[in-house]
Design an enzyme around this catalytic site. Structure first.
Site, mmCIF file in Angstrom:
data_model
loop_
_atom_site.group_PDB
_atom_site.id
_atom_site.type_symbol
_atom_site.label_atom_id
_atom_site.label_comp_id
_atom_site.label_asym_id
_atom_site.label_seq_id
_atom_site.Cartn_x
_atom_site.Cartn_y
_atom_site.Cartn_z
ATOM 1 N N THR A 123 14.123 -15.571 -46.045
ATOM 2 C CA THR A 123 13.125 -16.541 -45.585
ATOM 3 C C THR A 123 12.199 -16.992 -46.721
ATOM 4 O O THR A 123 11.916 -16.221 -47.645
ATOM 5 C CB THR A 123 12.261 -15.904 -44.474
ATOM 6 O OG1 THR A 123 11.147 -16.761 -44.192
ATOM 7 C CG2 THR A 123 11.720 -14.539 -44.880
ATOM 8 N N ASP A 124 11.693 -18.219 -46.589
ATOM 9 C CA ASP A 124 10.724 -18.724 -47.569
ATOM 10 C C ASP A 124 9.368 -18.021 -47.448
ATOM 11 O O ASP A 124 8.512 -18.153 -48.323
ATOM 12 C CB ASP A 124 10.557 -20.247 -47.444
ATOM 13 C CG ASP A 124 10.009 -20.711 -46.104
ATOM 14 O OD1 ASP A 124 9.746 -19.862 -45.231
ATOM 15 O OD2 ASP A 124 9.846 -21.940 -45.924
ATOM 16 N N GLU A 125 9.175 -17.262 -46.362
ATOM 17 C CA GLU A 125 7.871 -16.600 -46.185
ATOM 18 C C GLU A 125 7.617 -15.528 -47.237
ATOM 19 O O GLU A 125 6.489 -15.086 -47.420
ATOM 20 C CB GLU A 125 7.758 -16.001 -44.781
ATOM 21 C CG GLU A 125 7.888 -17.061 -43.710
ATOM 22 C CD GLU A 125 7.172 -16.748 -42.414
ATOM 23 O OE1 GLU A 125 6.483 -15.719 -42.353
ATOM 24 O OE2 GLU A 125 7.295 -17.542 -41.490
ATOM 25 N N TYR A 147 5.996 -9.022 -41.220
ATOM 26 C CA TYR A 147 7.364 -9.560 -41.170
ATOM 27 C C TYR A 147 7.816 -9.994 -42.567
ATOM 28 O O TYR A 147 8.881 -9.602 -43.056
ATOM 29 C CB TYR A 147 7.440 -10.757 -40.204
ATOM 30 C CG TYR A 147 8.598 -11.679 -40.491
ATOM 31 C CD1 TYR A 147 9.915 -11.248 -40.276
ATOM 32 C CD2 TYR A 147 8.406 -12.960 -41.014
ATOM 33 C CE1 TYR A 147 10.999 -12.077 -40.573
ATOM 34 C CE2 TYR A 147 9.477 -13.789 -41.309
ATOM 35 C CZ TYR A 147 10.767 -13.342 -41.085
ATOM 36 O OH TYR A 147 11.830 -14.146 -41.394
ATOM 37 N N LYS A 151 10.858 -8.582 -45.113
ATOM 38 C CA LYS A 151 11.954 -9.404 -45.647
ATOM 39 C C LYS A 151 11.936 -9.397 -47.185
ATOM 40 O O LYS A 151 12.985 -9.422 -47.832
ATOM 41 C CB LYS A 151 11.867 -10.844 -45.117
ATOM 42 C CG LYS A 151 12.172 -10.984 -43.638
ATOM 43 C CD LYS A 151 13.609 -10.612 -43.277
ATOM 44 C CE LYS A 151 14.612 -11.686 -43.637
ATOM 45 N NZ LYS A 151 15.993 -11.303 -43.227
#
Ligand code: DAU
Length: 340
Positions: A123-125, A147, A151
């Protein structure tokens, strides 16, 4: 190609499996999925179990289950993850177990089984909030939610297995997905299904948080490209075609659904809410990727899908677990247990 897909009963995983089997008539897919709250066999209801497709119920953090499922696989595409930021704020434990320990168990099995390619779907997060400019694959990771931290930890584990053990793994980092079969806790399906039921959408804070919207079938296409052509050890950003803040997203959906402003209720912000994500996708483009779906057309298609598939989402929202989560998340914010 014999593929092990993890988390294939989820939103992105199920869209990927359908896409991959349709495009590759000789391919076979084993889908290892625990069927947690967001994993739904109805997402792949059209696929009969047989030589080409099989669902194995199992936990990616269980080494024996993973080892069995990986037998004979040429490649692994790893989707299985806890993915909802708000849930990770309520309780992070499942995120650590599945996203971090589960990934490590898969990596060890992939080494033992000598799989030819391991695609880790990320994810880009992990980049954190970017005030301006675009995140590149080599940028420092600065995850802000539990979260995102889980990741980022998984990404770093994958990286370490490529460097230390020579595992032929690639990492992808995608922006906000939308499309059919998305569990109605995420902003877009929550908005659409609440509005179809005449309920308000709870808008966090000032609504100026910017996200980059990627249609899930474009994501599936990009993942297949990375699976086939991505270079081991590399990371590929996968962005969308439409960047906007949450107010802009609401306007776009209101326009498609013909909904008035009274169905938006401002509520207190998400703690640690990232202000903006934006990706540089030059590496993916250099592999040959271009989007096939226009944002507005894909949004219309998505709204129509939810309109036509009420029997898919109604039971999910009526289930005790969803209602308990919704109450814990929104009741206080919305000023009562309504707004389901
Ligand atoms: O960027 C990729 C990530 O996108 C994925 O890795 C995550 O798994 C996925 O959940 C998504 O994270 P976001 O936090 O951006 O998605 P979410 O749908 O939860 O929220 C999108 C935006 O809408 C965000 O700015 C928060 C806001 N929002 C969300 C919900 C659920 C609201 O204003 N109200 C809401 O009720």
């Amino acid at each position: 190609m014999r593929l092990l897909v993890t988390g294939g009963l989820g939103f992105i995983g199920s869209n990927f499996i359908r896409h991959f089997l349709a495009r590759n008539p000789a391919a076979r897919v084993v889908n290892l999925d625990l069927r947690t709250y967001a994993g739904n066999p109805a997402n792949l209801a059209g696929l009969a179990a047989g030589r080409r497709y099989r669902w194995v119920r199992g936990d990616i953090a269980d080494p024996a289950a993973v080892d069995r499922a990986m037998k004979g696989a040429d490649a692994v595409v790893h989707f299985a993850a806890e993915t909802h930021v708000d849930r990770s704020i309520l309780d992070a434990s499942a995120f650590l177990r599945t996203n971090v320990v589960g990934t490590q168990v898969l990596l060890d099995a992939a080494l033992r089984r000598r799989v030819g390619r391991f695609v880790h779907v990320g994810t880009d997060e992990v980049y954190g909030s970017v005030a301006r400019g675009l995140s590149r694959e080599g940028d420092v990771l600065a995850p802000n939610s539990p979260y995102a931290a889980s990741k980022a930890a998984a990404d770093l584990l994958v990286r370490s297995y490529t460097v230390t053990h020579g595992l032929p793994a690639v990492i992808t980092r995608a922006s906000n997905n939308f499309g059919p079969y998305q569990y109605p806790e995420k902003a877009l399906p929550l908005m659409i299904t609440n509005w179809l039921g005449g309920r308000p959408f709870p808008l966090y804070g000032d609504g100026r948080n910017v996200r980059d919207w990627l249609f899930v079938l474009d994501h599936a296409r990009a993942l297949e490209l990375v699976l086939r052509k991505g270079r081991p050890g590399e990371i590929y950003n996968i962005g969308g075609t439409h960047s906007c803040d949450n107010r802009g997203l609401i306007d776009a959906v209101r326009c498609v659904m013909g909904v008035g402003p009274e169905l938006v209720r401002r509520v207190p912000d998400r703690p640690g809410h990232d202000r903006r994500y934006a990706l540089d996708c030059g590496k993916l483009k250099a592999l040959g990727f271009s989007h096939a779906y226009d944002f507005k057309a894909a949004l219309r298609l998505t709204v129509e899908w939810y309109r036509a598939h009420e029997p898919w989402w109604r039971p999910l929202k009526a289930a005790g677990g969803y209602r308990a989560y919704y109450r814990a998340q929104y009741a206080r914010r919305l000023g009562g247990p309504r707004g389901r």
